[in-house]
Design a protein around this motif. Sequence first.
Motif, short mmCIF file in Angstrom:
data_model
loop_
_atom_site.label_atom_id
_atom_site.label_comp_id
_atom_site.label_asym_id
_atom_site.label_seq_id
_atom_site.Cartn_x
_atom_site.Cartn_y
_atom_site.Cartn_z
N CYS A 162 0.83 -1.21 0.00
CA CYS A 162 0.00 0.00 0.00
C CYS A 162 0.87 1.26 0.00
O CYS A 162 1.88 1.33 0.71
CB CYS A 162 -0.91 0.02 1.21
N SER A 163 0.44 2.24 -0.76
CA SER A 163 1.13 3.54 -0.77
C SER A 163 0.48 4.46 0.27
O SER A 163 -0.64 4.19 0.75
CB SER A 163 1.02 4.18 -2.16
N ARG A 164 1.17 5.53 0.60
CA ARG A 164 0.61 6.50 1.54
C ARG A 164 -0.68 7.09 1.01
O ARG A 164 -1.62 7.34 1.76
CB ARG A 164 1.64 7.61 1.81
N LYS A 165 -0.73 7.32 -0.30
CA LYS A 165 -1.93 7.89 -0.91
C LYS A 165 -3.13 6.97 -0.72
O LYS A 165 -4.25 7.43 -0.45
CB LYS A 165 -1.68 8.17 -2.39
N GLN A 166 -2.91 5.66 -0.88
CA GLN A 166 -3.99 4.69 -0.69
C GLN A 166 -4.55 4.72 0.73
O GLN A 166 -5.73 4.41 0.94
CB GLN A 166 -3.51 3.28 -1.02
N LEU A 167 -3.70 5.07 1.68
CA LEU A 167 -4.11 5.00 3.08
C LEU A 167 -4.61 6.33 3.62
O LEU A 167 -4.97 6.42 4.80
CB LEU A 167 -2.93 4.50 3.93
N GLU A 168 -4.62 7.36 2.77
CA GLU A 168 -5.17 8.65 3.20
C GLU A 168 -6.65 8.48 3.55
O GLU A 168 -7.39 7.78 2.89
CB GLU A 168 -5.01 9.68 2.08
N GLY A 169 -7.05 9.15 4.59
CA GLY A 169 -8.46 9.10 4.96
C GLY A 169 -8.81 8.02 5.96
O GLY A 169 -9.97 7.91 6.38
N TYR A 170 -7.81 7.20 6.37
CA TYR A 170 -8.09 6.13 7.34
C TYR A 170 -7.57 6.47 8.74
O TYR A 170 -7.55 5.63 9.61
CB TYR A 170 -7.49 4.81 6.86
N GLN A 171 -7.19 7.72 8.94
CA GLN A 171 -6.76 8.23 10.25
C GLN A 171 -5.70 7.37 10.91
O GLN A 171 -5.70 7.18 12.13
CB GLN A 171 -7.97 8.36 11.18
N GLY A 172 -4.79 6.83 10.11
CA GLY A 172 -3.67 6.07 10.65
C GLY A 172 -3.99 4.64 11.05
O GLY A 172 -3.12 3.93 11.55
N ILE A 173 -5.24 4.21 10.86
CA ILE A 173 -5.63 2.85 11.20
C ILE A 173 -5.64 2.02 9.92
O ILE A 173 -6.42 2.28 9.00
CB ILE A 173 -7.01 2.82 11.88
N TYR A 174 -4.75 1.04 9.85
CA TYR A 174 -4.60 0.30 8.60
C TYR A 174 -5.87 -0.51 8.29
O TYR A 174 -6.34 -1.28 9.13
CB TYR A 174 -3.40 -0.64 8.67
N ALA A 214 8.30 -4.55 -0.59
CA ALA A 214 7.09 -4.39 0.22
C ALA A 214 7.46 -4.09 1.66
O ALA A 214 8.54 -4.44 2.12
CB ALA A 214 6.24 -5.66 0.16
N ALA A 215 6.55 -3.43 2.36
CA ALA A 215 6.69 -3.29 3.81
C ALA A 215 6.19 -4.58 4.46
O ALA A 215 5.46 -5.36 3.84
CB ALA A 215 5.87 -2.10 4.30
N ILE A 216 6.57 -4.81 5.69
CA ILE A 216 6.10 -5.97 6.44
C ILE A 216 5.23 -5.46 7.59
O ILE A 216 5.66 -4.65 8.40
CB ILE A 216 7.26 -6.82 6.99
N ARG A 262 9.24 -0.48 3.63
CA ARG A 262 9.51 -0.90 2.25
C ARG A 262 10.97 -0.69 1.87
O ARG A 262 11.53 -1.45 1.06
CB ARG A 262 8.61 -0.11 1.30
N ASP A 263 11.62 0.34 2.45
CA ASP A 263 13.03 0.60 2.14
C ASP A 263 13.98 -0.29 2.94
O ASP A 263 15.21 -0.13 2.87
CB ASP A 263 13.37 2.08 2.37
N GLY A 264 13.43 -1.22 3.70
CA GLY A 264 14.25 -2.17 4.45
C GLY A 264 14.55 -1.76 5.88
O GLY A 264 15.06 -2.57 6.66
N LEU A 265 14.27 -0.51 6.25
CA LEU A 265 14.56 -0.07 7.61
C LEU A 265 13.56 -0.67 8.59
O LEU A 265 12.37 -0.83 8.28
CB LEU A 265 14.52 1.46 7.68
N TYR A 266 14.04 -0.98 9.78
CA TYR A 266 13.19 -1.62 10.80
C TYR A 266 12.46 -0.58 11.62
O TYR A 266 12.96 0.52 11.87
CB TYR A 266 14.04 -2.52 11.69
#
Length: 295
Positions: A103-115, A129-131, A166-170
Motif C-alpha cells: 500500500c502507498s501512503r496515498k492509498q491510506l489517506e483518509g483512514y486516520q492512521g488505522i490500517y 514491500a513493507a512488512i 519498504r526501504d528495508g529499515l526496521y
Amino acid sequence: MNTPAYIGRFAPTPSGYLHFGSLVAALASYLDARAVNGRWLLRMEDLDPPREVPGAQSAILNTLERYGFAWDGEMVRQSSRHAEYAAQVDNLLERGLAYACVCSRKQLEGYQGIYPGFCREAGHPRANAAIRLRVAEQSYGFTDRVQGPYSQHLGREVGDFVIQRRDGLYAYQLGVVIDDAWQGVTDVVRGADLLDSTPRQLYLQQLLGLPQPRYLHVPLIIQPDGHKLGKSYRSPPLPADQATPLLIRALRTLGQPVPEGATYGQPQELLHWASQHWCSDLIPNQRTLAEAQLR
C-alpha cells in the motif's frame, strides 16, 4: 521468589539534539535506577538514517556527560543489531503473523492512521514491500506507574502495523521490544508521548515470548498553545553551561525535592543527592502537569 535486579535505560534518537523534554526523561530514568542501586544503560536508537541529524550522536553523548550522567557498560547502537531484527521478522512471517504490504501512503489517506487491511490476505511477495504485523482483535493494557491504567484495542485503534519499512529499515516498535529484552531491561522510564505505543509492544512481547518490563511514562512539557516540547517544536538544545540549573528545573517538573538554596556546584553532586531523595510517587501525571502549565 527472587526479584530481578533493576535495569533501566535511556534510548535517545539522533534525529536532533537533547532538549529540556529529553532531559526530564533522562533524569527520571537515571534516578529511578540509581535510587535502588540499579544499572542504567544507554542505547542509541539510530534506526532511521534519513532522519538522523549529522553530529547529533556525538552531541547527545557530550551533553549527557556534561550534565553528569554516567551509564553502565558500552553504549549500544541499534544500527548494529539489524541481524537480530531480520531474524525476528523472518520468524513472524514464517508463523503467518506478519505479511507483505504494498500500500502507498496515498492509498491510506483518509483512514486516520488505522490500517484497513488491504494487503492482509493478498499474499504479496516480500520484495519491494513493507512488512506488517497482524494485530489481535482485542485490548492490550497495563498499569503505568505514573499515568495509571491504560489500554488500547489494537484492531479498532491501530490496525496491522509496520515492523519493517519498504526501504528495508526496521520499525521502532520492533527494535525497542527486541533490544529491551536482549539487554534485560526490567523498567522502562520514558516520555508519555510513547504511552500509546506500549500496547503494540506488549503484543509483540507476547508473540516473541519476551518478558514484559514495568513502565513509567513521565509527563510531557506542554507549551501554552498545547504543543509538546520536542525536537521539531521550540526545542533549543541543552546549553552545556546551564547543567545544574536545568537539572534543578527538571527535578521540579518531576515533582521532586531540590537541595536547600537550589545550588549545587557539580551536576554529579546534584544527581547523587537527587538519587537519594527520589520518589516516583511524586511525579505528576500528564493531566495534572498540563493543567498546572496552562494556568
